[in-house]
Write an enzyme that holds these catalytic residues in place. Structure first.
Site, PDB file in Angstrom:
ATOM      1  CB  CYS A 113      -0.951   0.007   1.192  1.00  0.00           C
ATOM      2  SG  CYS A 113      -2.224  -1.247   1.039  1.00  0.00           S
ATOM      3  CG  HIS A 255      -3.222   3.467   1.960  1.00  0.00           C
ATOM      4  ND1 HIS A 255      -3.485   3.093   0.665  1.00  0.00           N
ATOM      5  CD2 HIS A 255      -3.401   2.360   2.718  1.00  0.00           C
ATOM      6  CE1 HIS A 255      -3.813   1.802   0.652  1.00  0.00           C
ATOM      7  NE2 HIS A 255      -3.773   1.344   1.879  1.00  0.00           N
ATOM      8  CG  ASN A 285      -6.525  -0.819   0.527  1.00  0.00           C
ATOM      9  OD1 ASN A 285      -5.841  -0.299  -0.352  1.00  0.00           O
ATOM     10  ND2 ASN A 285      -6.018  -1.305   1.649  1.00  0.00           N
TER      11      ASN A 285
HETATM   12  N1  ACO Z   1     -18.724  -8.930   8.322  1.00  0.00           N
HETATM   13  C1  ACO Z   1     -19.228  -9.154   9.541  1.00  0.00           C
HETATM   14  N2  ACO Z   1     -18.447  -9.438  10.604  1.00  0.00           N
HETATM   15  C2  ACO Z   1     -17.111  -9.501  10.415  1.00  0.00           C
HETATM   16  C3  ACO Z   1     -16.528  -9.269   9.158  1.00  0.00           C
HETATM   17  C4  ACO Z   1     -17.389  -8.990   8.081  1.00  0.00           C
HETATM   18  N3  ACO Z   1     -16.938  -8.733   6.834  1.00  0.00           N
HETATM   19  N4  ACO Z   1     -15.184  -9.396   9.278  1.00  0.00           N
HETATM   20  C5  ACO Z   1     -14.935  -9.675  10.563  1.00  0.00           C
HETATM   21  N5  ACO Z   1     -16.083  -9.748  11.243  1.00  0.00           N
HETATM   22  C6  ACO Z   1     -16.280 -10.045  12.680  1.00  0.00           C
HETATM   23  C7  ACO Z   1     -15.090 -10.760  13.271  1.00  0.00           C
HETATM   24  O1  ACO Z   1     -15.202 -12.152  13.082  1.00  0.00           O
HETATM   25  C8  ACO Z   1     -15.171 -10.358  14.728  1.00  0.00           C
HETATM   26  O2  ACO Z   1     -16.135 -11.168  15.353  1.00  0.00           O
HETATM   27  P1  ACO Z   1     -15.895 -11.654  16.867  1.00  0.00           P
HETATM   28  O3  ACO Z   1     -15.826 -10.405  17.695  1.00  0.00           O
HETATM   29  O4  ACO Z   1     -17.086 -12.500  17.130  1.00  0.00           O
HETATM   30  O5  ACO Z   1     -14.593 -12.394  16.855  1.00  0.00           O
HETATM   31  C9  ACO Z   1     -15.730  -8.944  14.683  1.00  0.00           C
HETATM   32  O6  ACO Z   1     -16.355  -8.798  13.393  1.00  0.00           O
HETATM   33  C10 ACO Z   1     -14.664  -7.877  14.843  1.00  0.00           C
HETATM   34  O7  ACO Z   1     -13.549  -8.192  13.991  1.00  0.00           O
HETATM   35  P2  ACO Z   1     -12.246  -7.316  13.960  1.00  0.00           P
HETATM   36  O8  ACO Z   1     -11.264  -7.937  13.002  1.00  0.00           O
HETATM   37  O9  ACO Z   1     -11.792  -7.010  15.334  1.00  0.00           O
HETATM   38  O10 ACO Z   1     -12.845  -5.970  13.313  1.00  0.00           O
HETATM   39  P3  ACO Z   1     -12.142  -4.590  13.168  1.00  0.00           P
HETATM   40  O11 ACO Z   1     -12.972  -3.564  13.804  1.00  0.00           O
HETATM   41  O12 ACO Z   1     -10.681  -4.640  13.503  1.00  0.00           O
HETATM   42  O13 ACO Z   1     -12.245  -4.340  11.586  1.00  0.00           O
HETATM   43  C11 ACO Z   1     -10.846  -4.450   9.626  1.00  0.00           C
HETATM   44  C12 ACO Z   1     -11.616  -5.230  10.691  1.00  0.00           C
HETATM   45  C13 ACO Z   1     -11.843  -3.616   8.865  1.00  0.00           C
HETATM   46  C14 ACO Z   1     -10.141  -5.424   8.704  1.00  0.00           C
HETATM   47  C15 ACO Z   1      -9.826  -3.522  10.314  1.00  0.00           C
HETATM   48  O14 ACO Z   1      -9.099  -4.265  11.266  1.00  0.00           O
HETATM   49  C16 ACO Z   1      -8.862  -2.876   9.363  1.00  0.00           C
HETATM   50  O15 ACO Z   1      -9.221  -2.011   8.590  1.00  0.00           O
HETATM   51  N6  ACO Z   1      -7.551  -3.223   9.443  1.00  0.00           N
HETATM   52  C17 ACO Z   1      -6.494  -2.557   8.716  1.00  0.00           C
HETATM   53  C18 ACO Z   1      -6.480  -2.798   7.254  1.00  0.00           C
HETATM   54  C19 ACO Z   1      -5.275  -2.089   6.658  1.00  0.00           C
HETATM   55  O16 ACO Z   1      -5.049  -0.920   6.892  1.00  0.00           O
HETATM   56  N7  ACO Z   1      -4.446  -2.774   5.931  1.00  0.00           N
HETATM   57  C20 ACO Z   1      -3.196  -2.169   5.516  1.00  0.00           C
HETATM   58  C21 ACO Z   1      -3.123  -1.877   4.161  1.00  0.00           C
HETATM   59  S1  ACO Z   1      -3.414  -3.272   3.169  1.00  0.00           S
HETATM   60  C22 ACO Z   1      -1.974  -3.637   2.321  1.00  0.00           C
HETATM   61  O17 ACO Z   1      -0.906  -3.170   2.526  1.00  0.00           O
HETATM   62  C23 ACO Z   1      -2.158  -4.673   1.292  1.00  0.00           C
END
Ligand code: ACO
Length: 329
Positions: A113, A255, A285
Protein backbone atom coordinates in the site's frame (compact mmCIF):
# COMPACT_ATOMS: atom_id res chain seq x y z
CA UNK A 1 15.63 21.62 -8.60
CA UNK A 2 12.73 19.80 -6.94
CA UNK A 3 10.49 17.42 -8.84
CA UNK A 4 6.96 18.62 -9.54
CA UNK A 5 3.86 16.71 -10.57
CA UNK A 6 2.91 17.98 -14.02
CA UNK A 7 0.06 15.57 -14.89
CA UNK A 8 -2.27 13.19 -13.07
CA UNK A 9 -4.56 10.38 -14.29
CA UNK A 10 -6.53 7.40 -13.03
CA UNK A 11 -8.32 4.30 -14.27
CA UNK A 12 -11.08 2.51 -12.40
CA UNK A 13 -12.64 -0.53 -14.06
CA UNK A 14 -16.39 -0.38 -14.73
CA UNK A 15 -17.41 -3.49 -12.77
CA UNK A 16 -18.92 -2.60 -9.37
CA UNK A 17 -19.03 -4.93 -6.35
CA UNK A 18 -21.37 -3.50 -3.72
CA UNK A 19 -21.78 -4.42 -0.07
CA UNK A 20 -25.16 -5.89 -1.05
CA UNK A 21 -23.39 -8.16 -3.57
CA UNK A 22 -21.02 -9.29 -0.80
CA UNK A 23 -23.99 -10.00 1.48
CA UNK A 24 -25.09 -12.61 -1.05
CA UNK A 25 -21.61 -14.20 -1.15
CA UNK A 26 -20.52 -14.08 2.51
CA UNK A 27 -21.72 -13.95 6.09
CA UNK A 28 -21.50 -10.15 6.26
CA UNK A 29 -23.75 -7.13 5.93
CA UNK A 30 -23.73 -3.63 4.53
CA UNK A 31 -24.02 -1.97 7.93
CA UNK A 32 -21.03 -3.85 9.43
CA UNK A 33 -18.87 -3.03 6.41
CA UNK A 34 -19.80 0.66 6.32
CA UNK A 35 -19.44 1.15 10.09
CA UNK A 36 -16.12 -0.68 10.41
CA UNK A 37 -14.49 0.45 7.15
CA UNK A 38 -16.48 3.25 5.49
CA UNK A 39 -16.63 1.20 2.26
CA UNK A 40 -19.86 0.96 0.23
CA UNK A 41 -18.59 -0.44 -3.06
CA UNK A 42 -15.43 -1.21 -4.97
CA UNK A 43 -14.46 -1.59 -8.64
CA UNK A 44 -13.52 -4.96 -10.09
CA UNK A 45 -11.67 -5.67 -13.36
CA UNK A 46 -13.81 -8.61 -14.39
CA UNK A 47 -12.10 -9.50 -17.68
CA UNK A 48 -9.69 -12.34 -16.75
CA UNK A 49 -7.51 -11.46 -19.75
CA UNK A 50 -6.78 -8.00 -18.30
CA UNK A 51 -4.69 -7.16 -15.24
CA UNK A 52 -2.52 -4.47 -13.66
CA UNK A 53 -0.57 -3.61 -16.83
CA UNK A 54 -3.83 -2.99 -18.69
CA UNK A 55 -4.93 -0.49 -16.02
CA UNK A 56 -1.43 1.04 -15.93
CA UNK A 57 -1.48 1.37 -19.71
CA UNK A 58 -4.79 3.24 -19.55
CA UNK A 59 -3.30 5.63 -16.99
CA UNK A 60 -0.06 6.03 -18.96
CA UNK A 61 -1.85 6.98 -22.20
CA UNK A 62 -3.92 9.64 -20.40
CA UNK A 63 -0.81 11.03 -18.70
CA UNK A 64 1.00 11.47 -22.02
CA UNK A 65 -2.04 13.11 -23.58
CA UNK A 66 -2.65 15.45 -20.64
CA UNK A 67 1.00 16.56 -20.56
CA UNK A 68 1.33 16.70 -24.35
CA UNK A 69 4.30 14.35 -24.31
CA UNK A 70 5.10 11.82 -27.05
CA UNK A 71 5.73 8.28 -25.83
CA UNK A 72 9.27 8.36 -27.21
CA UNK A 73 10.05 11.43 -25.07
CA UNK A 74 9.45 9.51 -21.85
CA UNK A 75 12.68 8.64 -19.99
CA UNK A 76 11.67 6.37 -17.09
CA UNK A 77 8.56 4.43 -16.03
CA UNK A 78 8.17 3.20 -12.45
CA UNK A 79 5.18 1.04 -11.58
CA UNK A 80 4.31 0.36 -7.95
CA UNK A 81 2.31 -2.83 -7.57
CA UNK A 82 2.03 -5.98 -5.49
CA UNK A 83 -0.14 -7.67 -8.11
CA UNK A 84 2.15 -7.64 -11.16
CA UNK A 85 0.72 -9.38 -14.24
CA UNK A 86 3.57 -11.88 -13.86
CA UNK A 87 6.52 -12.24 -11.46
CA UNK A 88 8.59 -11.25 -14.49
CA UNK A 89 8.82 -9.35 -16.74
CA UNK A 90 8.02 -6.30 -14.66
CA UNK A 91 4.65 -4.63 -15.11
CA UNK A 92 6.53 -1.41 -15.90
CA UNK A 93 8.04 -3.11 -18.99
CA UNK A 94 4.54 -4.25 -20.03
CA UNK A 95 3.26 -0.68 -19.68
CA UNK A 96 6.24 0.58 -21.68
CA UNK A 97 5.26 -1.80 -24.47
CA UNK A 98 1.56 -0.81 -24.34
CA UNK A 99 2.39 2.88 -24.90
CA UNK A 100 5.45 2.34 -27.09
CA UNK A 101 7.80 4.36 -24.87
CA UNK A 102 10.84 2.94 -26.63
CA UNK A 103 13.37 5.32 -25.09
CA UNK A 104 12.29 4.80 -21.47
CA UNK A 105 13.73 2.31 -19.02
CA UNK A 106 11.24 0.72 -16.69
CA UNK A 107 11.06 -1.11 -13.39
CA UNK A 108 8.60 -2.09 -10.63
CA UNK A 109 8.58 -1.27 -6.92
CA UNK A 110 6.74 -3.46 -4.43
CA UNK A 111 5.93 -1.79 -1.14
CA UNK A 112 2.26 -2.87 -1.05
CA UNK A 113 0.00 0.00 0.00
CA UNK A 114 3.01 2.33 0.30
CA UNK A 115 4.19 1.44 -3.20
CA UNK A 116 3.21 4.70 -4.85
CA UNK A 117 4.85 6.71 -2.06
CA UNK A 118 8.10 4.76 -2.36
CA UNK A 119 7.95 5.15 -6.16
CA UNK A 120 7.20 8.87 -6.02
CA UNK A 121 10.10 9.45 -3.63
CA UNK A 122 12.44 7.33 -5.78
CA UNK A 123 11.34 9.05 -9.00
CA UNK A 124 11.89 12.50 -7.44
CA UNK A 125 15.57 11.69 -6.95
CA UNK A 126 16.12 11.16 -10.68
CA UNK A 127 14.67 14.61 -11.37
CA UNK A 128 16.51 16.28 -8.46
CA UNK A 129 19.80 14.75 -9.62
CA UNK A 130 19.21 16.27 -13.04
CA UNK A 131 19.77 12.98 -14.83
CA UNK A 132 16.16 12.69 -16.08
CA UNK A 133 13.81 15.30 -17.53
CA UNK A 134 10.66 13.27 -16.91
CA UNK A 135 9.53 10.17 -15.02
CA UNK A 136 6.14 8.47 -15.16
CA UNK A 137 5.05 7.00 -11.80
CA UNK A 138 2.09 4.63 -11.73
CA UNK A 139 0.53 2.85 -8.75
CA UNK A 140 -2.06 0.16 -9.31
CA UNK A 141 -3.29 -3.23 -8.25
CA UNK A 142 -5.72 -5.87 -9.41
CA UNK A 143 -6.49 -6.88 -5.84
CA UNK A 144 -9.40 -9.07 -6.94
CA UNK A 145 -6.79 -11.49 -8.36
CA UNK A 146 -5.47 -12.30 -4.85
CA UNK A 147 -8.65 -12.04 -2.79
CA UNK A 148 -10.26 -15.10 -1.26
CA UNK A 149 -13.94 -14.33 -1.77
CA UNK A 150 -14.79 -16.88 0.92
CA UNK A 151 -12.85 -14.87 3.57
CA UNK A 152 -15.08 -12.08 4.85
CA UNK A 153 -12.26 -10.40 6.75
CA UNK A 154 -10.41 -9.42 3.54
CA UNK A 155 -12.94 -9.77 0.69
CA UNK A 156 -14.83 -6.67 1.79
CA UNK A 157 -11.78 -4.39 1.88
CA UNK A 158 -10.15 -4.32 -1.53
CA UNK A 159 -10.87 -3.12 -5.07
CA UNK A 160 -9.04 -2.76 -8.38
CA UNK A 161 -7.70 0.49 -9.81
CA UNK A 162 -4.65 2.50 -10.85
CA UNK A 163 -3.46 6.07 -10.91
CA UNK A 164 -0.33 7.90 -11.87
CA UNK A 165 1.61 11.11 -12.32
CA UNK A 166 4.33 12.61 -14.48
CA UNK A 167 7.23 14.22 -12.65
CA UNK A 168 9.40 16.94 -14.14
CA UNK A 169 11.65 19.65 -12.71
CA UNK A 170 9.65 22.32 -10.90
CA UNK A 171 9.39 25.61 -12.79
CA UNK A 172 10.49 27.62 -9.75
CA UNK A 173 12.20 26.99 -6.43
CA UNK A 174 10.14 26.03 -3.40
CA UNK A 175 7.55 24.06 -5.36
CA UNK A 176 7.07 20.35 -6.01
CA UNK A 177 8.05 17.40 -3.82
CA UNK A 178 9.67 19.21 -0.89
CA UNK A 179 10.09 16.49 1.73
CA UNK A 180 9.70 12.75 2.18
CA UNK A 181 10.09 10.37 5.14
CA UNK A 182 9.93 6.67 4.38
CA UNK A 183 9.93 3.76 6.83
CA UNK A 184 10.04 -0.04 6.79
CA UNK A 185 9.67 -2.55 9.61
CA UNK A 186 10.25 -6.08 8.43
CA UNK A 187 9.38 -7.52 11.83
CA UNK A 188 5.81 -6.32 11.52
CA UNK A 189 4.57 -7.67 8.26
CA UNK A 190 5.52 -11.28 7.85
CA UNK A 191 2.88 -12.71 10.17
CA UNK A 192 0.11 -10.14 9.91
CA UNK A 193 -0.15 -9.06 6.27
CA UNK A 194 1.17 -11.30 3.53
CA UNK A 195 0.57 -13.64 0.62
CA UNK A 196 2.43 -16.85 1.36
CA UNK A 197 2.18 -18.63 -1.99
CA UNK A 198 3.60 -18.02 -5.44
CA UNK A 199 7.08 -16.78 -4.50
CA UNK A 200 10.29 -18.80 -4.20
CA UNK A 201 9.43 -19.97 -0.66
CA UNK A 202 6.10 -21.55 -1.55
CA UNK A 203 5.98 -21.96 -5.32
CA UNK A 204 2.60 -22.99 -6.71
CA UNK A 205 1.67 -26.61 -6.09
CA UNK A 206 -1.70 -28.33 -5.79
CA UNK A 207 -1.19 -28.13 -2.00
CA UNK A 208 -0.56 -24.36 -1.96
CA UNK A 209 -3.70 -23.83 -4.00
CA UNK A 210 -5.76 -26.13 -1.75
CA UNK A 211 -4.45 -24.25 1.31
CA UNK A 212 -5.47 -20.85 -0.17
CA UNK A 213 -1.86 -19.61 0.03
CA UNK A 214 -2.21 -17.53 -3.14
CA UNK A 215 -4.55 -15.11 -1.43
CA UNK A 216 -3.92 -12.13 0.83
CA UNK A 217 -3.83 -13.01 4.51
CA UNK A 218 -4.34 -10.26 7.07
CA UNK A 219 -4.69 -10.04 10.82
CA UNK A 220 -6.85 -6.92 10.54
CA UNK A 221 -6.76 -5.94 14.20
CA UNK A 222 -2.93 -6.02 14.40
CA UNK A 223 -2.53 -4.15 11.13
CA UNK A 224 -5.14 -1.59 12.14
CA UNK A 225 -3.22 -0.66 15.31
CA UNK A 226 0.09 -0.28 13.49
CA UNK A 227 -1.51 1.64 10.60
CA UNK A 228 -3.18 4.20 12.87
CA UNK A 229 -0.02 4.88 14.86
CA UNK A 230 2.41 4.91 11.95
CA UNK A 231 0.34 7.08 9.61
CA UNK A 232 -0.39 9.61 12.34
CA UNK A 233 3.28 9.66 13.46
CA UNK A 234 4.69 10.20 10.00
CA UNK A 235 2.08 12.86 9.20
CA UNK A 236 3.01 14.73 12.41
CA UNK A 237 6.70 14.37 11.55
CA UNK A 238 6.19 15.86 8.07
CA UNK A 239 4.32 18.80 9.62
CA UNK A 240 7.04 19.43 12.22
CA UNK A 241 9.95 19.13 9.77
CA UNK A 242 8.34 21.64 7.44
CA UNK A 243 6.89 24.01 10.06
CA UNK A 244 3.39 23.31 8.81
CA UNK A 245 0.39 23.99 11.02
CA UNK A 246 -2.95 22.34 10.28
CA UNK A 247 -4.11 25.67 8.82
CA UNK A 248 -1.25 25.61 6.30
CA UNK A 249 -2.29 22.24 4.90
CA UNK A 250 -4.60 22.42 1.90
CA UNK A 251 -5.18 18.69 1.52
CA UNK A 252 -4.34 15.57 3.46
CA UNK A 253 -4.16 12.72 0.94
CA UNK A 254 -4.04 9.49 2.98
CA UNK A 255 -3.87 5.90 1.82
CA UNK A 256 -7.44 4.63 1.57
CA UNK A 257 -7.61 1.45 3.67
CA UNK A 258 -10.30 2.23 6.18
CA UNK A 259 -12.22 5.44 6.98
CA UNK A 260 -11.43 5.01 10.69
CA UNK A 261 -7.66 5.02 9.99
CA UNK A 262 -8.08 8.10 7.77
CA UNK A 263 -10.10 9.94 10.44
CA UNK A 264 -7.65 9.03 13.22
CA UNK A 265 -4.74 10.40 11.17
CA UNK A 266 -6.62 13.62 10.44
CA UNK A 267 -7.56 14.03 14.10
CA UNK A 268 -3.94 13.64 15.23
CA UNK A 269 -2.96 16.34 12.71
CA UNK A 270 -5.78 18.59 13.86
CA UNK A 271 -7.05 18.85 10.30
CA UNK A 272 -10.64 19.63 9.47
CA UNK A 273 -12.54 16.84 7.67
CA UNK A 274 -13.18 19.15 4.72
CA UNK A 275 -9.46 19.02 3.87
CA UNK A 276 -9.16 15.24 4.07
CA UNK A 277 -9.45 13.31 0.82
CA UNK A 278 -11.49 10.15 1.07
CA UNK A 279 -12.90 7.97 -1.70
CA UNK A 280 -12.67 4.68 0.20
CA UNK A 281 -16.50 4.52 0.16
CA UNK A 282 -16.51 4.23 -3.64
CA UNK A 283 -13.36 2.22 -4.39
CA UNK A 284 -12.31 0.38 -1.21
CA UNK A 285 -8.57 -0.18 -0.86
CA UNK A 286 -6.88 -0.23 -4.26
CA UNK A 287 -3.46 -0.66 -2.54
CA UNK A 288 -0.76 1.14 -4.61
CA UNK A 289 -3.54 2.90 -6.53
CA UNK A 290 -5.20 4.84 -3.72
CA UNK A 291 -3.01 7.96 -3.48
CA UNK A 292 -2.57 8.69 -7.21
CA UNK A 293 -6.31 8.07 -7.76
CA UNK A 294 -7.04 10.66 -5.04
CA UNK A 295 -4.59 13.12 -6.60
CA UNK A 296 -6.17 12.70 -10.01
CA UNK A 297 -9.69 13.27 -8.63
CA UNK A 298 -8.52 16.42 -6.80
CA UNK A 299 -6.80 17.67 -9.95
CA UNK A 300 -9.83 17.03 -12.17
CA UNK A 301 -12.06 18.86 -9.68
CA UNK A 302 -9.81 21.90 -10.06
CA UNK A 303 -8.91 21.76 -6.36
CA UNK A 304 -5.13 21.91 -6.79
CA UNK A 305 -3.94 25.52 -7.01
CA UNK A 306 -0.42 26.91 -7.23
CA UNK A 307 0.88 26.90 -3.67
CA UNK A 308 -1.56 24.25 -2.34
CA UNK A 309 0.18 22.29 0.43
CA UNK A 310 -0.42 18.55 0.16
CA UNK A 311 0.57 15.96 2.75
CA UNK A 312 0.47 12.38 1.43
CA UNK A 313 0.65 9.50 3.93
CA UNK A 314 0.51 5.73 3.59
CA UNK A 315 0.83 2.44 5.46
CA UNK A 316 1.03 -1.08 4.05
CA UNK A 317 2.45 -4.57 4.10
CA UNK A 318 6.11 -4.96 5.00
CA UNK A 319 5.35 -3.02 7.10
CA UNK A 320 6.02 0.04 4.99
CA UNK A 321 4.90 3.59 5.62
CA UNK A 322 5.76 7.12 4.69
CA UNK A 323 4.82 10.75 4.29
CA UNK A 324 5.50 13.20 1.46
CA UNK A 325 5.05 16.98 1.39
CA UNK A 326 4.19 18.51 -1.98
CA UNK A 327 3.69 22.20 -2.73
CA UNK A 328 1.63 22.25 -5.93
CA UNK A 329 3.18 24.34 -8.68
N1 ACO B 1 -18.72 -8.93 8.32
C1 ACO B 1 -19.23 -9.15 9.54
N2 ACO B 1 -18.45 -9.44 10.60
C2 ACO B 1 -17.11 -9.50 10.42
C3 ACO B 1 -16.53 -9.27 9.16
C4 ACO B 1 -17.39 -8.99 8.08
N3 ACO B 1 -16.94 -8.73 6.83
N4 ACO B 1 -15.18 -9.40 9.28
C5 ACO B 1 -14.93 -9.67 10.56
N5 ACO B 1 -16.08 -9.75 11.24
C6 ACO B 1 -16.28 -10.04 12.68
C7 ACO B 1 -15.09 -10.76 13.27
O1 ACO B 1 -15.20 -12.15 13.08
C8 ACO B 1 -15.17 -10.36 14.73
O2 ACO B 1 -16.13 -11.17 15.35
P1 ACO B 1 -15.89 -11.65 16.87
O3 ACO B 1 -15.83 -10.40 17.70
O4 ACO B 1 -17.09 -12.50 17.13
O5 ACO B 1 -14.59 -12.39 16.86
C9 ACO B 1 -15.73 -8.94 14.68
O6 ACO B 1 -16.35 -8.80 13.39
C10 ACO B 1 -14.66 -7.88 14.84
O7 ACO B 1 -13.55 -8.19 13.99
P2 ACO B 1 -12.25 -7.32 13.96
O8 ACO B 1 -11.26 -7.94 13.00
O9 ACO B 1 -11.79 -7.01 15.33
O10 ACO B 1 -12.85 -5.97 13.31
P3 ACO B 1 -12.14 -4.59 13.17
O11 ACO B 1 -12.97 -3.56 13.80
O12 ACO B 1 -10.68 -4.64 13.50
O13 ACO B 1 -12.25 -4.34 11.59
C11 ACO B 1 -10.85 -4.45 9.63
C12 ACO B 1 -11.62 -5.23 10.69
C13 ACO B 1 -11.84 -3.62 8.87
C14 ACO B 1 -10.14 -5.42 8.70
C15 ACO B 1 -9.83 -3.52 10.31
O14 ACO B 1 -9.10 -4.27 11.27
C16 ACO B 1 -8.86 -2.88 9.36
O15 ACO B 1 -9.22 -2.01 8.59
N6 ACO B 1 -7.55 -3.22 9.44
C17 ACO B 1 -6.49 -2.56 8.72
C18 ACO B 1 -6.48 -2.80 7.25
C19 ACO B 1 -5.28 -2.09 6.66
O16 ACO B 1 -5.05 -0.92 6.89
N7 ACO B 1 -4.45 -2.77 5.93
C20 ACO B 1 -3.20 -2.17 5.52
C21 ACO B 1 -3.12 -1.88 4.16
S1 ACO B 1 -3.41 -3.27 3.17
C22 ACO B 1 -1.97 -3.64 2.32
O17 ACO B 1 -0.91 -3.17 2.53
C23 ACO B 1 -2.16 -4.67 1.29
Amino acid sequence: MNAAITATARYLPEGVLTNKDLERMLDTNDEWIRTRTGISERRILRDPAKATAFMGGKVAKQLLEKRGLRADELELIIVATMTPDMLFPSTACLVQDIIGAKNAWAFDINAACSGFMYALNTASKFIEAGTHKNVMVIGGDKMSSIIDYTDRSTAILFGDGAGGVILEAAGSEGYGVLDARMYSDGTGGKDHLLMKGGGSLNPATHETVDQHLHYIHQDGRMVFKSAVTSMADVAAEIMERNNLTSDDISWLVPHQANQRIISATAERMGIDDSKVISNVARYGNTTAGTIPICLSELDDRGDLMRGSNLVLVSFGAGYTWGGIYVKWQ
